[in-house]
Design a protein around this motif. Structure first.
Motif, PDB file in Angstrom:
ATOM      1  N   ASN A  88     101.028  47.293  63.816  1.00 29.41           N
ATOM      2  CA  ASN A  88      99.917  47.673  64.677  1.00 29.41           C
ATOM      3  C   ASN A  88      98.600  47.304  64.016  1.00 29.41           C
ATOM      4  O   ASN A  88      98.339  47.713  62.896  1.00 29.41           O
ATOM      5  CB  ASN A  88      99.961  49.160  64.946  1.00 29.41           C
ATOM      6  CG  ASN A  88      99.108  49.524  66.127  1.00 29.41           C
ATOM      7  OD1 ASN A  88      97.939  49.174  66.178  1.00 29.41           O
ATOM      8  ND2 ASN A  88      99.693  50.199  67.085  1.00 29.41           N
TER       9      ASN A  88
ATOM     10  N   LEU B 176      95.664  48.279  64.410  1.00 32.90           N
ATOM     11  CA  LEU B 176      94.624  49.287  64.218  1.00 32.90           C
ATOM     12  C   LEU B 176      94.983  50.294  63.127  1.00 32.90           C
ATOM     13  O   LEU B 176      94.214  51.200  62.841  1.00 32.90           O
ATOM     14  CB  LEU B 176      94.344  50.029  65.523  1.00 32.90           C
ATOM     15  CG  LEU B 176      93.467  49.288  66.520  1.00 32.90           C
ATOM     16  CD1 LEU B 176      93.321  50.086  67.786  1.00 32.90           C
ATOM     17  CD2 LEU B 176      92.110  49.002  65.928  1.00 32.90           C
TER      18      LEU B 176
ATOM     19  N   LEU C   4      86.896  44.070  70.516  1.00 36.62           N
ATOM     20  CA  LEU C   4      87.036  44.320  71.953  1.00 36.62           C
ATOM     21  C   LEU C   4      86.656  43.088  72.746  1.00 36.62           C
ATOM     22  O   LEU C   4      87.343  42.671  73.668  1.00 36.62           O
ATOM     23  CB  LEU C   4      86.087  45.437  72.373  1.00 36.62           C
ATOM     24  CG  LEU C   4      86.514  46.857  72.160  1.00 36.62           C
ATOM     25  CD1 LEU C   4      85.414  47.776  72.608  1.00 36.62           C
ATOM     26  CD2 LEU C   4      87.767  47.105  72.968  1.00 36.62           C
TER      27      LEU C   4
ATOM     28  N   ASN D 289      89.038  40.068  72.365  1.00 35.92           N
ATOM     29  CA  ASN D 289      90.354  40.250  72.989  1.00 35.92           C
ATOM     30  C   ASN D 289      90.238  40.787  74.404  1.00 35.92           C
ATOM     31  O   ASN D 289      91.135  41.466  74.873  1.00 35.92           O
ATOM     32  CB  ASN D 289      91.198  41.204  72.143  1.00 35.92           C
ATOM     33  CG  ASN D 289      91.550  40.585  70.826  1.00 35.92           C
ATOM     34  OD1 ASN D 289      91.849  39.411  70.753  1.00 35.92           O
ATOM     35  ND2 ASN D 289      91.482  41.383  69.780  1.00 35.92           N
TER      36      ASN D 289
ATOM     37  N   LYS E  85      90.426  39.440  77.166  1.00 32.54           N
ATOM     38  CA  LYS E  85      91.521  38.957  78.017  1.00 32.54           C
ATOM     39  C   LYS E  85      92.831  39.251  77.312  1.00 32.54           C
ATOM     40  O   LYS E  85      92.943  39.024  76.112  1.00 32.54           O
ATOM     41  CB  LYS E  85      91.396  37.447  78.230  1.00 32.54           C
ATOM     42  CG  LYS E  85      90.158  37.045  78.991  1.00 32.54           C
ATOM     43  CD  LYS E  85      90.510  36.592  80.397  1.00 32.54           C
ATOM     44  CE  LYS E  85      89.287  36.556  81.284  1.00 32.54           C
ATOM     45  NZ  LYS E  85      88.251  35.671  80.765  1.00 32.54           N
ATOM     46  N   PRO E  86      93.832  39.726  78.039  1.00 32.88           N
ATOM     47  CA  PRO E  86      95.122  39.967  77.411  1.00 32.88           C
ATOM     48  C   PRO E  86      95.608  38.716  76.674  1.00 32.88           C
ATOM     49  O   PRO E  86      95.567  37.619  77.225  1.00 32.88           O
ATOM     50  CB  PRO E  86      96.041  40.292  78.577  1.00 32.88           C
ATOM     51  CG  PRO E  86      95.142  40.793  79.637  1.00 32.88           C
ATOM     52  CD  PRO E  86      93.827  40.101  79.437  1.00 32.88           C
ATOM     53  N   ALA E  87      96.048  38.910  75.433  1.00 29.78           N
ATOM     54  CA  ALA E  87      96.510  37.765  74.655  1.00 29.78           C
ATOM     55  C   ALA E  87      97.853  37.296  75.179  1.00 29.78           C
ATOM     56  O   ALA E  87      98.741  38.096  75.440  1.00 29.78           O
ATOM     57  CB  ALA E  87      96.619  38.146  73.179  1.00 29.78           C
TER      58      ALA E  87
ATOM     59  N   ALA F 295      84.984  53.167  75.367  1.00 30.26           N
ATOM     60  CA  ALA F 295      85.317  52.278  74.251  1.00 30.26           C
ATOM     61  C   ALA F 295      86.783  52.446  73.864  1.00 30.26           C
ATOM     62  O   ALA F 295      87.489  51.471  73.606  1.00 30.26           O
ATOM     63  CB  ALA F 295      84.415  52.585  73.054  1.00 30.26           C
TER      64      ALA F 295
ATOM     65  N   MET G 113      89.049  50.794  76.373  1.00 26.31           N
ATOM     66  CA  MET G 113      89.053  49.335  76.256  1.00 26.31           C
ATOM     67  C   MET G 113      89.786  48.886  75.002  1.00 26.31           C
ATOM     68  O   MET G 113      90.586  47.956  75.031  1.00 26.31           O
ATOM     69  CB  MET G 113      87.617  48.809  76.264  1.00 26.31           C
ATOM     70  CG  MET G 113      86.989  48.913  77.643  1.00 26.31           C
ATOM     71  SD  MET G 113      85.237  48.603  77.609  1.00 26.31           S
ATOM     72  CE  MET G 113      85.232  46.862  77.249  1.00 26.31           C
ATOM     73  N   LEU G 114      89.512  49.580  73.912  1.00 27.96           N
ATOM     74  CA  LEU G 114      90.176  49.223  72.657  1.00 27.96           C
ATOM     75  C   LEU G 114      91.685  49.443  72.777  1.00 27.96           C
ATOM     76  O   LEU G 114      92.484  48.683  72.238  1.00 27.96           O
ATOM     77  CB  LEU G 114      89.615  50.092  71.534  1.00 27.96           C
ATOM     78  CG  LEU G 114      89.732  49.594  70.103  1.00 27.96           C
ATOM     79  CD1 LEU G 114      89.000  48.289  69.945  1.00 27.96           C
ATOM     80  CD2 LEU G 114      89.167  50.622  69.150  1.00 27.96           C
TER      81      LEU G 114
ATOM     82  N   LEU H 165      93.612  46.557  74.435  1.00 35.10           N
ATOM     83  CA  LEU H 165      93.534  45.242  73.798  1.00 35.10           C
ATOM     84  C   LEU H 165      94.867  44.525  73.882  1.00 35.10           C
ATOM     85  O   LEU H 165      95.913  45.145  73.770  1.00 35.10           O
ATOM     86  CB  LEU H 165      93.207  45.389  72.317  1.00 35.10           C
ATOM     87  CG  LEU H 165      91.764  45.540  71.878  1.00 35.10           C
ATOM     88  CD1 LEU H 165      91.690  45.445  70.375  1.00 35.10           C
ATOM     89  CD2 LEU H 165      90.941  44.453  72.499  1.00 35.10           C
ATOM     90  N   GLY H 166      94.802  43.225  74.031  1.00 34.35           N
ATOM     91  CA  GLY H 166      96.030  42.452  73.982  1.00 34.35           C
ATOM     92  C   GLY H 166      96.998  42.820  75.094  1.00 34.35           C
ATOM     93  O   GLY H 166      98.199  42.802  74.899  1.00 34.35           O
TER      94      GLY H 166
ATOM     95  N   LYS I 117      98.926  52.556  71.244  1.00 36.47           N
ATOM     96  CA  LYS I 117      97.679  51.822  71.052  1.00 36.47           C
ATOM     97  C   LYS I 117      96.479  52.694  71.415  1.00 36.47           C
ATOM     98  O   LYS I 117      95.461  52.690  70.731  1.00 36.47           O
ATOM     99  CB  LYS I 117      97.672  50.563  71.923  1.00 36.47           C
ATOM    100  CG  LYS I 117      98.222  49.345  71.204  1.00 36.47           C
ATOM    101  CD  LYS I 117      97.777  48.072  71.861  1.00 36.47           C
ATOM    102  CE  LYS I 117      98.637  47.724  73.028  1.00 36.47           C
ATOM    103  NZ  LYS I 117      98.328  46.438  73.628  1.00 36.47           N
TER     104      LYS I 117
END
Lengths: 335, 326
Positions: free
Chosen positions: A88, A90, A327, A330, A332-334, B129, B132-133, B136-137, B144
């Motif tokens: 992950n 993060l 943010l 990314n 757009k979805p990768a 925020a 949105m974070l 991601l992806g 997440k």
């Protein structure tokens, strides 16, 4: 052809980062309330310069910057390992309660036992980091460990430690509370060789150890099932890597307090530069982390003298825009 | 009569009992008769003064803040479809706290409208925020979202500390507020925030049917003819009002918004039309209780209500995390 190019790029990145680190180190020695010219700075480091500069360089600025560098390396390495383990991007030692445990123990020491010698503080903090990690591991164990459960339980532990810290912060006199808050922010203020030498062996041992484990980390990144299928002893690798990760961030936090977001930013920058392969990622993360903390320390000293802004505030302030940038990039979805 | 309706009426009665207890119990015990006298025949005695200026405002604040936290938590858990989501987990408390601290640092410790707006905007921005974070992806998965929340929380928390470190005076004044405390909350601020809190509560209750649909997932909700984007935005607005208001008065009180919806779900099942009102009532009751306990846990000093809720809530969070990772 492509392989050799990639290889060159990786080496180029490492060389560049080393140069940048050396440059910041030099600047850190030169800039301050008592400016020192570049040539003298170099000479003093090797003990050849004007004796007038000797104290400022060799007793104050040089060791302090080296501590900052090592702390950054430790935090970023630990973050890179943790992100790989949990798969992950993060995850960071600050988020999952490792730093929280160190902070809880340290604050207890500062606020409740003010008589304790300051030299014991690093050990206390290190014990806290270990305790938090062990608790997370045990609580997340259910017929095997699972990275996701460890993350969630770690966040729970982090929330608990911050509630615990809040309790002491509100119930004691303001002076010791302020001291505790300063420690919590993370700073390399007043760190000298006394802090550098104990910290160095951790990195000298654990960095090669993490490199030796890099292949296993790569395999773990594929997911538990695939890793087992490839014949990896998943639980043992994970346990060992976790131990390395906790020791690194524990040692770093013990010396400089909880400097945040280095464990998050360092590996991300490294991933941008050299991609996912663990051996490279770990090396570049460490260098990037060292660069971040050393620059933050320099910036904190230079921004508004004579006030010293703790390095932790600078990294948090950089961390905010960096998160926003993540943010944005990314959005757009990768894939 | 409907058993759920009976339950909620019972709950409201219990909240009133809690209110009375909160007014009567404390360092100086005050008889119920005296409490009534303080309003009907005020004579300026010490006890009457305590009732009117300290106890009653404090009890009302605890009730409203608790209700807001409970409602915000249940709305969040429905919209994110995540049992670990709580307003304090997803950044809104700390977001409100950060902007409020900045605003107080710049414009002084008054109860001006500016601070309230700062808190509301902070709560909204931080939640946005995190959302949105968390997505991601591609795709907002539960882990997440929670991690994004923890990261943003850490960031906001260290920025708050960073600001406070520069001024010992503001540290001294703000630390109790930051711990989530109902002591010394100003009545002037409360009166100004109240409309926002009530609006948020009303919004959450009115939208409970749509929120219920959102809890089934975006696709199902869309197929059932719901304007998903619009109602998500409205839900965020409600959370903004609820959390901004609650934090402006009592600081970031943790774990209530996380735990109370679970309690409500345990009582009434998965229907958010009932969970939201139940969570509001339960939140009010629990925070009143926590506030009363805070006066008695340590004999010689008062600890803040936020510490009491953390004492109970933190183990609960870890328990939830263990279950969630199965």
């Amino acid at each position: 052809m492509l392989r050799s190019l990639l290889r060159e790029r990786w080496i180029a990145v490492v060389v560049l980062l080393l140069a940048a680190n050396a440059a910041i180190l030099l600047l850190s020695i030169m800039i301050g309330e008592f400016p020192i010219p570049a040539a003298e700075a170099w000479k003093s480091v090797f003990g050849l310069g004007d004796p007038a500069y000797h104290f400022v360089v060799n007793e104050l600025r040089f060791p302090r910057s080296l501590v900052a560098f090592l702390v950054g390396c430790g935090l970023a390495l630990s973050g890179a390992i943790l992100q790989g383990l949990t798969r992950n991007p993060l995850a960071a030692p600050g988020v999952v309660g490792i730093n929280g445990g160190a902070a809880a123990f340290a604050v207890t020491a500062i606020v409740v036992f003010p008589a304790m010698p300051i030299a014991w503080l690093p050990f206390t903090a290190f014990a806290g980091a270990l305790a938090a990690a062990a608790l997370t591991y045990v609580l997340a164990w259910r017929r095997g460990s699972s990275p996701m459960r460890m993350l969630l339980v770690g966040i729970g532990i982090a929330a608990s430690t911050s509630a615990y810290i809040t309790f002491w912060v509100t119930s004691r006199d303001i002076q010791s509370v302020k001291q505790a808050m300063l420690w919590l922010m993370g700073s390399t203020y007043g760190r000298t060789w006394e802090h550098f030498w104990p910290l160095l062996p951790w990195l000298l041992v654990l960095y090669p150890a993490s490199l030796a484990m890099a292949r296993r980390l790569d395999v773990l990144k594929l997911g538990d099932e695939l890793a087992i299928g490839l014949g990896s002893a998943v639980e043992r690798s994970r346990g060992l890597l976790l131990l390395i990760c906790v020791s690194l961030s524990g040692a770093a936090v013990a010396m400089a307090g909880t400097i945040g977001f280095v464990g998050l930013m360092g590996p991300h920058i490294a991933r941008q530069l050299v991609g996912e392969s663990s051996a490279r990622l770990l090396t570049v993360s460490a260098l990037a982390g060292g660069l971040i903390v050393m620059s933050a320390d320099l910036l904190g000293r230079a921004i508004a003298p004579p006030i010293e802004v703790p390095a932790g505030i600078i990294t948090a302030a950089i961390g905010a825009p960096y998160l926003i940038y993540l943010l944005y990039r990314n959005r757009k979805p990768a894939k | 009569m409907n058993i759920r309706l009976t339950g909620i009426l019972l709950g409201i009665l219990l909240v009133f009992a809690g209110l009375a207890a909160s007014i009567a119990f404390g360092k100086s015990m005050i008889a119920m008769g005296t409490v009534f006298d303080a309003f009907t025949s005020y004579d300026g005695s010490r006890e009457h003064l305590i009732v009117r200026t300290v106890r009653v405002p404090r009890a009302l604040m605890a009730m409203m803040v608790g209700a807001c936290l409970g409602a915000a938590g249940s709305v969040l858990q429905a919209v994110t479809r995540n049992p670990l989501a709580g307003p304090e987990m997803l950044g809104s408390s700390n977001g409100a706290a950060l902007l409020l601290v900045i605003s107080m640092f710049l414009f002084g410790y008054t109860s001006s409208m500016l601070h309230i707006w700062a808190a509301l905007i902070g709560a909204g921005l931080a939640s946005l925020a995190v959302f949105m974070l968390g997505s991601l992806g591609g795709g907002m998965t539960s882990i997440k979202l929670i991690l994004a929340g923890a990261t943003v929380n850490l960031l906001l928390g260290s920025l708050v500390q960073g600001i406070l470190i520069f001024s010992e005076q503001s540290l001294d004044e703000m630390r109790f507020w930051l711990a989530g405390s109902l002591t010394g909350g100003s009545l002037a601020m409360f009166v100004k925030v109240l409309p926002f809190m009530l609006a948020g509560l009303a919004g959450a209750l009115v939208m409970s049917k749509q929120i219920n649909l959102l809890s089934l997932g975006d696709e199902v909700a869309q197929n059932l003819g719901l304007k998903v984007g619009f109602y998500k935005a409205m839900a965020l607005l409600a959370i903004m009002c609820l959390m901004g208001g609650a934090v402006a008065i009592a600081g970031p009180i943790g774990f209530v918004g996380l735990a109370v919806p679970h309690l409500a779900r345990f009582l009434v099942g998965v229907d958010y039309r009932w969970i939201i009102p139940y969570a509001a009532v339960l939140g009010a009751g629990l925070l009143l209780l926590a506030d009363i306990c805070a006066r008695f846990i340590l004999p010689d000093q008062e600890i803040s209500a936020g510490v009491v809720t953390a004492l109970v809530g933190a183990p609960f969070l870890i328990y939830l995390a263990q279950r969630k990772g199965e």
